[in-house]
Scaffold this active site. Structure first.
Site, PDB file in Angstrom:
ATOM      1  N   ASP A  49     -39.225 -17.068  29.597  1.00  0.00           N
ATOM      2  CA  ASP A  49     -39.682 -15.906  30.359  1.00  0.00           C
ATOM      3  C   ASP A  49     -40.905 -15.250  29.729  1.00  0.00           C
ATOM      4  O   ASP A  49     -41.820 -14.810  30.434  1.00  0.00           O
ATOM      5  CB  ASP A  49     -38.555 -14.871  30.492  1.00  0.00           C
ATOM      6  CG  ASP A  49     -37.688 -15.161  31.708  1.00  0.00           C
ATOM      7  OD1 ASP A  49     -37.755 -16.300  32.215  1.00  0.00           O
ATOM      8  OD2 ASP A  49     -36.960 -14.255  32.151  1.00  0.00           O
ATOM      9  N   ASN A  92     -39.029 -18.682  36.851  1.00  0.00           N
ATOM     10  CA  ASN A  92     -37.928 -17.878  37.367  1.00  0.00           C
ATOM     11  C   ASN A  92     -37.855 -16.562  36.604  1.00  0.00           C
ATOM     12  O   ASN A  92     -36.787 -15.993  36.431  1.00  0.00           O
ATOM     13  CB  ASN A  92     -36.607 -18.661  37.245  1.00  0.00           C
ATOM     14  CG  ASN A  92     -35.552 -18.140  38.221  1.00  0.00           C
ATOM     15  OD1 ASN A  92     -35.843 -17.329  39.092  1.00  0.00           O
ATOM     16  ND2 ASN A  92     -34.327 -18.612  38.051  1.00  0.00           N
ATOM     17  N   ASP A 319     -26.240  -7.035  32.996  1.00  0.00           N
ATOM     18  CA  ASP A 319     -26.318  -8.380  32.412  1.00  0.00           C
ATOM     19  C   ASP A 319     -25.172  -8.636  31.435  1.00  0.00           C
ATOM     20  O   ASP A 319     -24.504  -9.664  31.501  1.00  0.00           O
ATOM     21  CB  ASP A 319     -27.666  -8.580  31.710  1.00  0.00           C
ATOM     22  CG  ASP A 319     -28.781  -8.812  32.723  1.00  0.00           C
ATOM     23  OD1 ASP A 319     -28.475  -8.882  33.929  1.00  0.00           O
ATOM     24  OD2 ASP A 319     -29.937  -8.924  32.303  1.00  0.00           O
ATOM     25  N   GLU A 347     -30.804 -14.829  38.725  1.00  0.00           N
ATOM     26  CA  GLU A 347     -31.220 -16.224  38.617  1.00  0.00           C
ATOM     27  C   GLU A 347     -30.449 -17.115  39.597  1.00  0.00           C
ATOM     28  O   GLU A 347     -30.928 -18.140  40.069  1.00  0.00           O
ATOM     29  CB  GLU A 347     -31.022 -16.719  37.182  1.00  0.00           C
ATOM     30  CG  GLU A 347     -32.118 -16.314  36.219  1.00  0.00           C
ATOM     31  CD  GLU A 347     -31.993 -14.898  35.706  1.00  0.00           C
ATOM     32  OE1 GLU A 347     -31.247 -14.088  36.311  1.00  0.00           O
ATOM     33  OE2 GLU A 347     -32.658 -14.571  34.703  1.00  0.00           O
ATOM     34  N   HIS A 394     -29.465 -18.961  32.364  1.00  0.00           N
ATOM     35  CA  HIS A 394     -29.171 -18.864  30.928  1.00  0.00           C
ATOM     36  C   HIS A 394     -27.884 -18.104  30.636  1.00  0.00           C
ATOM     37  O   HIS A 394     -27.114 -18.484  29.757  1.00  0.00           O
ATOM     38  CB  HIS A 394     -30.353 -18.194  30.216  1.00  0.00           C
ATOM     39  CG  HIS A 394     -30.741 -16.855  30.796  1.00  0.00           C
ATOM     40  ND1 HIS A 394     -31.102 -15.789  30.025  1.00  0.00           N
ATOM     41  CD2 HIS A 394     -30.792 -16.395  32.071  1.00  0.00           C
ATOM     42  CE1 HIS A 394     -31.389 -14.744  30.795  1.00  0.00           C
ATOM     43  NE2 HIS A 394     -31.211 -15.100  32.050  1.00  0.00           N
ATOM     44  N   ARG A 395     -27.642 -17.029  31.389  1.00  0.00           N
ATOM     45  CA  ARG A 395     -26.467 -16.207  31.052  1.00  0.00           C
ATOM     46  C   ARG A 395     -25.152 -16.901  31.425  1.00  0.00           C
ATOM     47  O   ARG A 395     -24.141 -16.704  30.759  1.00  0.00           O
ATOM     48  CB  ARG A 395     -26.549 -14.837  31.721  1.00  0.00           C
ATOM     49  CG  ARG A 395     -27.746 -14.054  31.270  1.00  0.00           C
ATOM     50  CD  ARG A 395     -27.563 -12.551  31.235  1.00  0.00           C
ATOM     51  NE  ARG A 395     -28.820 -11.962  30.833  1.00  0.00           N
ATOM     52  CZ  ARG A 395     -29.280 -11.944  29.581  1.00  0.00           C
ATOM     53  NH1 ARG A 395     -28.544 -12.436  28.607  1.00  0.00           N
ATOM     54  NH2 ARG A 395     -30.448 -11.433  29.286  1.00  0.00           N
ATOM     55  N   LYS A 419     -34.514 -19.744  28.536  1.00  0.00           N
ATOM     56  CA  LYS A 419     -35.123 -18.614  29.253  1.00  0.00           C
ATOM     57  C   LYS A 419     -35.209 -17.394  28.340  1.00  0.00           C
ATOM     58  O   LYS A 419     -36.186 -16.663  28.353  1.00  0.00           O
ATOM     59  CB  LYS A 419     -34.294 -18.301  30.501  1.00  0.00           C
ATOM     60  CG  LYS A 419     -34.942 -17.319  31.447  1.00  0.00           C
ATOM     61  CD  LYS A 419     -34.145 -17.245  32.728  1.00  0.00           C
ATOM     62  CE  LYS A 419     -34.995 -16.762  33.902  1.00  0.00           C
ATOM     63  NZ  LYS A 419     -35.315 -15.354  33.850  1.00  0.00           N
TER      64      LYS A 419
END
Ligand code: DC
Length: 651
Positions: A49, A92, A319, A347, A394-395, A419
């Site tokens: 990112d 993204n 998040d 995402e 990623h998360r 990311k």
């Protein structure tokens, strides 16, 4: 497809120095680029990112120089960007896309903004509508309301009030606020609807203030950027550690750091400007023990030993809240996370993704438009091993790594963590202790099976006879009329083997086959199917799933080199081919099966040759394996030697 198999985890403890915050990094880079003067940015997050943002700024003519060790020098443009015509690809990276849209819309130039397909599904209409109110000229070459965007110079209207929706993504308000100083005029932003993710707006305002722009605000409703606001470099600026990334390690501590151990993250703490540090409060509410200093947080398991399910409005930690949905598996009672509608436009649709993947683990999940409820399994051993899809998010990948506390796990496409946290899994491995494994490899009839089974029994550990899986594959293929060299079809058989190992018996599709797989014909068939790469790939995760607490002893050909490459104890157990033939001969005679030593010797030589010459995972002693030659050793002595190497006394 790439994947990463995580061994099941027993406990966690240690210290993690966090990578820089993504939210702060991208805001700081943009404001440094717009500011007067040079800014030295230290501890910047280096990830996909931020790379997208750095590339975009360079394309826009901003001087960016790497100083090494996560430090960058940015030569501010002192207003709009020098390059007035550019096409930018932003992957993204939502933070980069939204903030650059607003900035470029007010900067006066002709710009095209594109991203990956998912980026083109993430709504941006509310931001564009707000920008249009002050004269921005933005068109949608694709779908109305979604990227890609085509931006042309604005016809700026000054002294305007702008209204922007606050209930879809707080990044719209952030992008708008950061861009408004470019107009030079006083502008008031009115937020329509309940503002979500408020702590991210706090980050925006704090960083704008560091760069010399004070936004006046009335609660969360109205924000005014004063006339003549200009960004000025603060000189040197340090990026805090990423509080969302901290959540995974704090959860690891809350689940698995007990007996005086703890997991400590450094880089965020009480003085942090990131709202996600409040994740620690949510863990405390679940019963975890939390300690906090100015720039560190420590977590360990509850005094009672068990986390408790909670109900929480997660508006303030959108998040990090994802991490709670996984911690919930290890709690008593259900956990309900509400006010998380924004997950659906991230995402991926994160509510749907979390629910789908949790269900693969055997967890019961309820989901709605803006909530998720997780019901933990009765016993943690009820979790199913599964291959987790990560949706280029990623998360999702980082969250699900925590499920390894309950089961061996496969994470598909693990590199999506780049990311925000490129070396996440290395850091994860450094602070977790896996279920121990002892790998014993060796040629046919070396006695490794007997030794491995006895070592497992002596320790009270599980035992994997990996050769049995190849034998079962050969038998199942034979019964299905499939030739042993038909790689695709034999691999399909291997992937779908319906087999149950229990108390010394082996059931294939419900039928006892313990004897049937031990014939000389199946020995030969197993050796043939084992040479096929697709068959080995199909059996890999199935073998790893045998690794369960308190430990596993696995025997085969590639235990040390491939299947349990991280095993702490690796043994290569062999004996002369003559002695092995003699042992096999005695075994057969004892079972009342007629046998002849010479053909046995010949057959062993052939199998040794095939097992050690094949291209994938050939039989050979790993460099880190200890050699145990049992030609003249008793089984008892061999077992004792393995236990001594493993530093274990029999239970
Ligand atoms: O250990 P065993 O004799 O039951 O193994 C049967 C065959 O399977 C043998 O020829 C080699 C193969 N095998 C393998 O390639 N990799 C393993 N981990 C175990 C067995």
């Amino acid at each position: 497809m790439e994947f990463l198999d995580l061994p099941p985890v027993l406990s966690a403890q240690g210290v993690v120095r966090l990578p820089g915050s993504k939210s702060i990094s991208n805001r700081v880079l943009l404001l440094a680029a717009l500011a007067e003067g040079e800014t030295e940015v230290r501890d910047l997050l280096e990830s996909d990112d931020t790379a997208r943002m750095l590339d975009a700024l360079k394309t826009l003519g901003v001087g960016v120089e790497s100083l090494g060790a996560n430090a960058f020098r940015v030569r501010g443009a002192g207003g709009a960007f020098p390059v007035k015509e550019a096409a930018l690809f932003l992957g993204n990276a939502g933070t980069a896309f939204r903030s650059l849209t607003a900035t470029l819309a007010l900067a006066g130039g002709h710009y095209q903004l594109t991203g990956v397909p998912r980026m083109h599904e993430r709504p941006i209409g509310d931001l564009v509508n707000a920008l249009r109110q002050i004269g921005a000229n933005i068109a949608y070459p694709g779908n109305e309301g979604f990227p890609p965007l085509e931006i042309r110079p604005p016809a700026l209207l000054s002294g305007q009030a702008v209204s922007v929706r606050g209930d879809v993504s707080s990044q719209f308000l952030t992008g708008l606020l950061m861009a408004l100083p470019l107009t030079g005029a006083e502008t008031t932003v009115e937020v329509v609807g309940e503002l979500i993710s408020k702590p991210y707006i706090e980050i925006t305002l704090a960083i704008m203030a560091r760069f010399g722009v004070q936004v006046q605000r009335e609660g969360w409703q109205r924000f005014t950027v004063p006339a003549g606001s200009r960004y000025r470099s603060p000189g040197v600026i340090y990026v805090e550690g990423d509080a969302s990334s901290a959540s995974y390690f704090l959860a690891l501590g809350a689940i698995g750091a007990s007996d005086g151990d703890s997991l400590r993250v450094e880089g965020v703490g009480r003085d942090s400007i990131q709202g996600d540090v409040r994740f620690a409060d949510a863990l405390a509410q679940m019963g975890a023990q939390i300690a906090m200093g100015p720039n560190w947080i420590e977590a360990s398991a509850p005094v009672t030993g068990k986390l408790q399910g909670i109900s929480l409005d997660c508006n303030h930690i959108p998040d990090a809240a994802m991490t709670l949905a996984i911690a919930a598996i290890f709690a008593e009672g259900p956990t309900t996370l509400t006010n998380i509608a924004s997950w659906r436009v991230k995402e991926t649709d994160r509510i749907a993704a979390m629910a789908t993947e949790l269900r693969k683990l055997g967890v019961t999940v309820d989901e709605g438009a803006d909530y998720i409820r997780v019901f933990p399994p009765e016993k943690i051993t009820d979790l199913h091993p599964a291959a987790i899809a990560t949706y280029d998010d990623h998360r999702i990948a980082m969250c699900f790594s925590l499920a390894a506390f309950g089961t061996p796990l496969r994470i598909n496409e693990p590199n999506c963590v780049a990311k925000t946290f490129p070396d996440y899994f290395e850091r994860f491995a450094a602070v977790t202790k896996p279920v121990p494994a002892i790998a014993i490899d060796g040629p046919s009839a070396s006695g490794k099976g007997t030794v491995a089974a006895r070592v497992a029994a002596a320790l009270g550990w599980h035992y994997l006879d990996s050769g049995a899986l190849y034998r079962l594959t050969a038998l199942a293929a034979r019964r299905a009329g499939i030739a042993w060299d038909d790689e695709v079809r034999v691999a399909a058989i291997a992937a779908g083997l319906d087999v149950v190992f229990s108390e010394g018996s082996i059931l294939l599709a419900g039928e006892e086959v313990g004897e049937a797989i031990r014939t000389e014909e199946m020995s030969s068939g197993a050796s043939q199917v084992a040479a096929l790469p697709a068959v080995r790939a199909a059996l890999l995760f199935r073998q790893r799933v045998f690794r369960c607490a308190p430990g596993l002893v696995g025997d085969g050909r590639d235990m040390a080199s491939v299947v349990f490459a991280d095993a702490a104890t690796k043994v290569f157990l062999t004996a002369s081919v003559e002695v092995r033939a003699e042992r096999r001969y005695k075994q057969l005679i004892e079972k009342g099966i007629a046998a002849n030593i010479l053909p046995l010797l010949q057959d062993l030589r052939e199998r040794d040759e095939r097992d050690s010459q094949r291209s994938v995972a050939p039989l050979q002693q790993s460099t880190d394996a200890k050699l145990l030659d049992t030609t003249s050793l008793s089984i008892e002595t061999a077992v004792a030697q393995v236990l001594a190497w493993a530093n274990k006394a029999p239970k």
